[in-house]
Design a protein around this motif. Structure first.
Motif, short mmCIF file in Angstrom:
data_model
loop_
_atom_site.label_atom_id
_atom_site.label_comp_id
_atom_site.label_asym_id
_atom_site.label_seq_id
_atom_site.Cartn_x
_atom_site.Cartn_y
_atom_site.Cartn_z
N ALA A 48 0.83 -1.21 0.00
CA ALA A 48 0.00 0.00 0.00
C ALA A 48 0.86 1.26 0.00
CB ALA A 48 -0.92 -0.01 1.21
N THR A 49 1.97 1.21 0.75
CA THR A 49 2.85 2.38 0.84
C THR A 49 3.51 2.67 -0.50
OG1 THR A 49 3.27 1.92 3.15
CG2 THR A 49 4.85 3.33 2.04
N ALA A 50 3.95 1.62 -1.19
CA ALA A 50 4.57 1.83 -2.51
C ALA A 50 3.59 2.51 -3.45
CB ALA A 50 5.04 0.50 -3.08
N ALA A 51 2.30 2.17 -3.32
CA ALA A 51 1.28 2.82 -4.16
C ALA A 51 1.08 4.27 -3.74
CB ALA A 51 -0.04 2.05 -4.09
N ILE A 52 0.97 4.52 -2.45
CA ILE A 52 0.77 5.90 -1.97
C ILE A 52 1.97 6.77 -2.35
CG2 ILE A 52 0.67 7.35 0.12
CD1 ILE A 52 -1.15 5.30 1.38
N ASP A 53 3.19 6.22 -2.21
CA ASP A 53 4.39 6.98 -2.58
C ASP A 53 4.41 7.33 -4.07
OD1 ASP A 53 5.35 6.89 0.01
OD2 ASP A 53 6.78 5.26 -0.35
N SER A 54 3.62 6.63 -4.85
CA SER A 54 3.58 6.91 -6.29
C SER A 54 2.56 8.00 -6.63
CB SER A 54 3.26 5.63 -7.06
OG SER A 54 4.19 4.62 -6.69
N THR A 55 1.62 8.22 -5.72
CA THR A 55 0.62 9.27 -5.96
C THR A 55 1.17 10.64 -5.56
OG1 THR A 55 -0.28 9.05 -3.73
CG2 THR A 55 -1.32 7.73 -5.46
N GLY A 56 2.24 10.65 -4.75
CA GLY A 56 2.75 11.92 -4.24
C GLY A 56 2.01 12.39 -3.01
N LEU A 57 1.14 11.53 -2.48
CA LEU A 57 0.42 11.89 -1.25
C LEU A 57 1.33 11.66 -0.04
CD1 LEU A 57 -3.05 10.29 -2.02
CD2 LEU A 57 -2.52 12.74 -1.92
N VAL A 103 -4.57 -0.34 -8.04
CA VAL A 103 -3.67 0.42 -7.17
C VAL A 103 -2.79 -0.53 -6.36
CG1 VAL A 103 -3.56 2.05 -5.24
CG2 VAL A 103 -5.20 2.42 -7.09
N ILE A 104 -3.41 -1.60 -5.85
CA ILE A 104 -2.61 -2.63 -5.16
C ILE A 104 -1.61 -3.25 -6.13
CG2 ILE A 104 -2.76 -4.89 -3.97
CD1 ILE A 104 -3.85 -2.46 -2.36
N GLY A 105 -2.07 -3.48 -7.36
CA GLY A 105 -1.20 -4.04 -8.40
C GLY A 105 0.01 -3.14 -8.64
N LEU A 106 -0.23 -1.82 -8.63
CA LEU A 106 0.86 -0.87 -8.82
C LEU A 106 1.88 -0.99 -7.67
CD1 LEU A 106 2.11 1.69 -10.22
CD2 LEU A 106 0.68 3.07 -8.69
N GLY A 107 1.36 -1.08 -6.44
CA GLY A 107 2.24 -1.22 -5.28
C GLY A 107 3.10 -2.47 -5.39
N LYS A 108 2.49 -3.59 -5.80
CA LYS A 108 3.24 -4.85 -5.94
C LYS A 108 4.31 -4.73 -7.02
CE LYS A 108 -0.38 -8.05 -4.45
NZ LYS A 108 -1.41 -9.02 -4.87
N GLN A 109 3.93 -4.09 -8.11
CA GLN A 109 4.86 -3.92 -9.23
C GLN A 109 6.08 -3.09 -8.80
OE1 GLN A 109 2.98 -1.92 -12.61
NE2 GLN A 109 4.96 -0.98 -13.05
N VAL A 110 5.84 -2.05 -8.02
CA VAL A 110 6.94 -1.20 -7.55
C VAL A 110 7.90 -2.04 -6.70
CG1 VAL A 110 7.56 0.75 -6.06
CG2 VAL A 110 5.60 0.94 -7.61
N LEU A 111 7.35 -2.79 -5.73
CA LEU A 111 8.21 -3.60 -4.86
C LEU A 111 9.00 -4.63 -5.65
CD1 LEU A 111 6.07 -4.30 -1.66
CD2 LEU A 111 7.68 -2.45 -2.07
N LYS A 112 8.33 -5.26 -6.62
CA LYS A 112 9.02 -6.32 -7.39
C LYS A 112 10.11 -5.73 -8.28
CE LYS A 112 5.75 -9.96 -6.90
NZ LYS A 112 4.79 -10.92 -7.41
N THR A 113 9.85 -4.56 -8.83
CA THR A 113 10.88 -3.88 -9.64
C THR A 113 12.10 -3.57 -8.78
OG1 THR A 113 9.17 -2.86 -11.02
CG2 THR A 113 11.33 -1.80 -11.03
N GLU A 114 11.84 -3.05 -7.58
CA GLU A 114 12.95 -2.67 -6.69
C GLU A 114 13.72 -3.90 -6.21
OE1 GLU A 114 10.78 1.37 -4.90
OE2 GLU A 114 10.79 -0.45 -3.72
#
Lengths: 577, 74
Positions: free
Chosen positions: A477-486, A521-532
């Motif tokens: 969830a945090t990886a997704a929020i960090d991508s929104t700029g919130l 949005v959850i999918g985005l968060g997972k994708q960010v973590l897996k990329t990293e």
């Protein structure tokens, strides 16, 4: 006008706008910095060499009327951890970049002549790169005030202090806040990467820029209203944070036995009341400072403050729990004023205040100065800013100090200092420290909320059960929020009030004319973590790096007398998603 | 029995920071909270000797009860 990338090459001293490649169109903030680092930076490169790149990206909602949307992500390969890094900060720069329709700023290469620093000036037409002499060696406060005089009161500023110029691994990047003070991309030594590129500052002038486009303004406005209402209704974001700031946590963690004290020896600090959020608020009000303050325009939580001296003169702002914990309980300094002067000095010389707190704790462990020595602490910070030989050992991080002095009580994971929550008595955050792609980082998956604060349910902080799943869900969830700029503090209402997340998704859809769902949005968060994670693996990290230092498993932490008992197999389950 | 009650953040306003109190054996957290006039809905964190408990939990001689409103940071 479509959003664009601004690419600056410091080898050729040139820069130009580029179209946004298709795979990056739907990304912002951390998702974008990590995607760019993963695509363009060789994982095994030297973080201070010419192949590393420094990326800045505003979040997907930056520059819009959405509350709390002013966080800027900075990314690179970290010189502190050797992993991928994203560190986000408030200030005005995210909004300045968004108004210029700059989705990402990529700084690559490095000048062949190491003796010269440069200033970058970004405006609607592109970038000007000019040799800089006057500001080299200066602190961040002076850089910001000088640039505002030179270029206008409204410019955004990203700058490094002497610690970044000297490429020390704990150097941060400062961002001008709405009052001309300082917020920081603190963690992971990104200031050293900026220093290696020989960039002293980046000034952003958004005058006559194209502005921020919103596809469906009516829908956006309505969702933004719902979102703001949820933030103000939740007791943590609407009342607790604006009243006491994040420092309310000193007493919370002390009572719960999770306030790391004396370089992580025990979980309670005798002097806790003298450095608590309650005492801090009383002091600020009595002296005529500002007990609440926002780090960017559009912040309605206002967890920051302006801390003043006995005469009412400004000392520092953005005076956070982690800094106060670090110099307070961790170094046993029970004077808020001393910690405030330390905070100001760190902002000015440009060092991460969390890493510096862990550094000084380890320096005390090593006997360089005694625990509780306030003047000695300010003296060591000064040495870091001056770049003396000892200052450089310190400025390269807590792990560097531990190694130089041959000690093992060094609270770091992947080379990054462990912050303000003891993993033995707040076990969920221990899983986050161990598994985060960033090294030890509480913000990556703030299990303290559910372990200690009872936000988003309750998972017993002293038991192992449920902690891996909790940390995993929060990190996604945090990886997704960090991508929104919130701002991450929107998670407090989001964990308890279902309308919050719906409103965020509605705003994304209204801005970009999309039809995202919660699953996306959850999918985005997972994708960010897996990329990293893939970047880190390619850089040479393995599951054996996802571990806490040995002493946590061996030395019990009072008052609960608990050790870290999570097995390697349990921890490794984290990546099973 | 003697217990120590500690209040934090806004709960201190018009009350106290820490106070030793006498309670009959078997008193519950809820009784103490009621006597302090704190609405249950405002309670965030409730600890006995540093461990999270529910309102029905019974207090024992020498216990420290810590009460916080819903607060956060990070």
């Amino acid at each position: 006008m479509a959003e664009r990338i601004l690419r600056v090459n410091m080898t050729t001293l040139s820069g130009a706008f580029e179209e946004v490649p298709a795979p990056w169109v739907g990304l912002g903030g951390r998702a974008l910095t990590s995607a760019i680092v993963a695509k363009e930076v060789p994982p095994t490169c030297d973080p201070l060499g010419k192949h590393n790149k420094l990326i800045f990206a505003p979040g997907l909602l930056a520059g819009t009327p959405c509350a709390q949307s002013g966080r800027l992500s900075a990314g690179a390969k970290s010189p502190l951890t050797g992993t991928i890094k994203e560190s986000n900060a408030g200030g005005t720069a995210a909004q300045n970049l968004a108004r210029l329709q700059i989705k990402a700023l990529i700084i690559e290469g490095m000048p062949t002549d190491d003796s010269q620093f440069y200033g970058l000036r970004i405006n609607k037409d592109g970038v000007e790169i000019a040799e800089e002499q006057a500001l080299v060696g200066k602190g961040n406060y002076e850089v910001i005030s000088t640039l505002m005089q030179r270029l206008g009161q409204k410019i955004g500023v990203l700058t490094i202090g002497p610690v970044g110029e000297m490429r020390m691994s704990a150097a941060n990047i400062s961002v001008r806040d709405p009052d001309g003070n300082i917020r920081s991309h603190g963690r992971g030594g990104l200031g050293a990467v900026m220093g290696s590129k020989k960039v002293k500052f980046i000034a952003i002038d958004d005058a006559n820029g194209p502005g921020v486009a919103i596809a469906d303004p009516e829908k956006f406005r309505s969702a933004a209203k719902t979102f703001a209402k949820a933030i103000l209704e939740h007791p943590v974001s609407g009342e607790g944070l604006p009243t006491y700031g994040t420092n309310v946590l000193v007493n919370v963690l002390n009572e719960a036995g999770g306030l790391p004290t004396r370089n992580f020896r025990t979980g309670q600090f005798e002097g806790h009341d003298k450095i608590s959020g309650e005492t801090m608020r009383e002091t600020i009000v009595k002296r005529g400072g500002k007990p609440k303050h926002g780090c960017h325009a559009g912040c309605i939580i206002q967890c920051s403050q302006q801390y003043v001296d006995e005469k009412g003169e400004y000392i520092t702002s953005g005076f956070e729990y982690e800094t106060i914990w670090g110099f307070g309980a961790n170094c046993c300094i029970d004077e808020l004023d001393t910690i405030a002067y330390a905070d100001r000095m760190m902002d000015d010389i440009g060092i991460d205040s969390i890493e510096a707190a862990v550094i000084i704790g380890v320096a005390m462990e090593a006997g360089i100065i005694q625990f509780g020595d306030g003047p000695g602490t300010l003296g060591l910070l000064k040495e870091i800013g001056q770049g003396t030989p000892l200052g450089r050992i310190l400025g390269n991080g807590a792990a560097s100090v531990g190694k130089a002095y041959g000690i093992t009580r060094v609270p770091v994971v992947k080379g990054q200092g462990i912050p303000a929550y003891d993993p033995r008595s707040v076990k969920g955050i221990g899983v986050t420290y161990a598994t985060s792609t960033q090294g030890a980082d509480h913000t990556a998956g703030y299990a303290v909320a559910t372990n200690i604060l009872k936000v988003g349910g309750f998972v017993d902080p002293l038991k192992n059960d449920g902690q891996v799943e909790l940390s995993r869900n929060l990190q996604i969830a945090t990886a997704a929020i960090d991508s929104t700029g919130l701002c991450l503090f929107v998670a407090f209402p989001a964990l308890d009030i279902p309308e919050t997340l719906v409103a965020i998704i509605d705003m994304l859809n209204a801005k970009y004319s999309l039809s995202l769902t919660g699953d996306d949005v959850i999918g985005l968060g997972k994708q960010v973590l897996k990329t990293e994670h893939a970047f880190n693996n390619a850089a040479g990290f393995t599951k054996h790096d996802d571990r806490l230092p040995e002493f946590f498993a061996e030395d019990p932490c009072a008052p609960h007398n608990v050790t870290w008992t999570m097995s390697d197999e349990e921890i490794d389950e984290f990546w099973n998603f | 029995m003697q217990i120590t009650t500690k209040l934090f953040a806004s709960f201190r306003i018009g009350r106290f920071a820490a106070m030793p109190q006498s309670w009959p054996a078997g008193a519950t957290v809820r009784q103490v909270v009621d006597q302090l006039g704190i609405p249950e809905g405002e309670l965030g964190i409730v600890l006995i000797n540093g461990r999270h408990v529910e309102l029905g939990e019974r207090l024992n001689e020498g216990d420290t009860l810590s009460l916080f409103p819903l607060v956060g940071g990070g």
